[in-house]
Design a protein around this motif. Structure first.
Motif, PDB file in Angstrom:
ATOM      1  N   LYS A  75       0.829  -1.207   0.000  1.00 13.58           N
ATOM      2  CA  LYS A  75       0.000   0.000   0.000  1.00 13.58           C
ATOM      3  C   LYS A  75       0.863   1.256   0.000  1.00 13.58           C
ATOM      4  CE  LYS A  75      -3.879   2.172   2.357  1.00 13.58           C
ATOM      5  NZ  LYS A  75      -4.859   2.225   1.296  1.00 13.58           N
ATOM      6  N   PHE A  76       1.984   1.214   0.736  1.00  8.51           N
ATOM      7  CA  PHE A  76       2.824   2.395   0.895  1.00  8.51           C
ATOM      8  C   PHE A  76       4.210   2.167   0.316  1.00  8.51           C
ATOM      9  CE2 PHE A  76      -0.004   2.592   4.715  1.00  8.51           C
ATOM     10  CZ  PHE A  76      -0.781   3.642   4.266  1.00  8.51           C
ATOM     11  N   GLN A  99      -5.550   5.845  11.789  1.00  3.89           N
ATOM     12  CA  GLN A  99      -6.557   6.787  11.290  1.00  3.89           C
ATOM     13  C   GLN A  99      -5.943   7.780  10.319  1.00  3.89           C
ATOM     14  OE1 GLN A  99      -8.235   8.445  14.880  1.00  3.89           O
ATOM     15  NE2 GLN A  99      -9.905   6.943  14.926  1.00  3.89           N
ATOM     16  N   MET A 100      -4.767   8.273  10.653  1.00  5.58           N
ATOM     17  CA  MET A 100      -4.087   9.262   9.815  1.00  5.58           C
ATOM     18  C   MET A 100      -3.751   8.688   8.431  1.00  5.58           C
ATOM     19  SD  MET A 100      -0.560  11.281  10.830  1.00  5.58           S
ATOM     20  CE  MET A 100      -0.866  10.802  12.511  1.00  5.58           C
ATOM     21  N   SER A 104      -5.729  -0.088   8.904  1.00  8.94           N
ATOM     22  CA  SER A 104      -6.084  -0.695  10.188  1.00  8.94           C
ATOM     23  C   SER A 104      -4.855  -0.721  11.104  1.00  8.94           C
ATOM     24  CB  SER A 104      -6.591  -2.120   9.989  1.00  8.94           C
ATOM     25  OG  SER A 104      -5.526  -2.959   9.574  1.00  8.94           O
ATOM     26  N   ARG A 105      -5.109  -0.919  12.394  1.00  4.30           N
ATOM     27  CA  ARG A 105      -3.994  -1.026  13.344  1.00  4.30           C
ATOM     28  C   ARG A 105      -3.118  -2.224  13.014  1.00  4.30           C
ATOM     29  NH1 ARG A 105      -7.168  -0.914  18.868  1.00  4.30           N
ATOM     30  NH2 ARG A 105      -7.546  -2.912  17.913  1.00  4.30           N
ATOM     31  N   TYR A 111       3.684  -3.062   9.218  1.00  5.51           N
ATOM     32  CA  TYR A 111       4.756  -2.206   8.710  1.00  5.51           C
ATOM     33  C   TYR A 111       5.846  -1.997   9.754  1.00  5.51           C
ATOM     34  CZ  TYR A 111       2.711  -1.046   4.219  1.00  5.51           C
ATOM     35  OH  TYR A 111       2.247  -1.117   2.925  1.00  5.51           O
ATOM     36  N   LEU A 112       5.477  -1.950  11.021  1.00  8.76           N
ATOM     37  CA  LEU A 112       6.472  -1.770  12.074  1.00  8.76           C
ATOM     38  C   LEU A 112       7.343  -3.011  12.252  1.00  8.76           C
ATOM     39  CD1 LEU A 112       4.350   0.094  14.772  1.00  8.76           C
ATOM     40  CD2 LEU A 112       6.041   1.064  13.213  1.00  8.76           C
ATOM     41  N   ASP A 113       6.802  -4.175  11.933  1.00 11.19           N
ATOM     42  CA  ASP A 113       7.553  -5.425  12.085  1.00 11.19           C
ATOM     43  C   ASP A 113       8.526  -5.676  10.935  1.00 11.19           C
ATOM     44  OD1 ASP A 113       6.443  -6.054  14.509  1.00 11.19           O
ATOM     45  OD2 ASP A 113       4.888  -7.350  13.656  1.00 11.19           O
ATOM     46  N   LYS A 114       8.400  -4.926   9.850  1.00 14.91           N
ATOM     47  CA  LYS A 114       9.296  -5.129   8.703  1.00 14.91           C
ATOM     48  C   LYS A 114      10.721  -4.812   9.058  1.00 14.91           C
ATOM     49  CE  LYS A 114       6.459  -4.615   4.659  1.00 14.91           C
ATOM     50  NZ  LYS A 114       6.298  -3.866   3.435  1.00 14.91           N
TER      51      LYS A 114
END
Length: 114
Positions: A75-76, A99-100, A104-105, A111-114
């Protein structure tokens, strides 16, 4: 998980006949010829399923060799991914980041786990 042969054997033990709607045949398992026909059809079905599996895997390998990867596109891009990581490291709540970014959470955590 039970396979087709086990299911049909159980039906046969309970004197229930097997009728294939796809092939429009009834296999009489009460004699040797019927049992042979059933096992031949089951063997051919398993053979076909294995061929499909092998061809599918060969196609995936060939696609990877050409640089194609399966699955849904990301997505990003890297810039937005870094922004998510920066926001999280600065203490922004995951709910607010989600939300920003309009995700979803769970996606934020992915993405943080990448």
């Amino acid at each position: 998980m039970r396979n087709l042969i086990q299911i049909v054997n159980d039906l046969n033990d309970r004197e229930i006949s097997f009728h294939s709607l796809h092939e429009n045949i009834t296999i009489d398992r009460s004699n040797a010829t019927g049992q042979l026909m059933f096992h031949l059809f089951a063997s051919f079905a398993e053979f076909e399923r294995n061929l499909i599996r092998e061809r599918t895997e060969a196609g995936r390998i060939a696609a990877r060799a050409r640089g194609r990867v399966g699955g849904r596109p990301e997505k990003f891009d890297k810039k937005e991914e870094e922004m998510i990581k920066t926001l999280a490291s600065n203490g922004t709540p995951i709910k607010d980041i989600a939300q920003m970014m309009g995700i979803s959470r769970t996606t934020v955590y992915r993405y943080l786990d990448k």
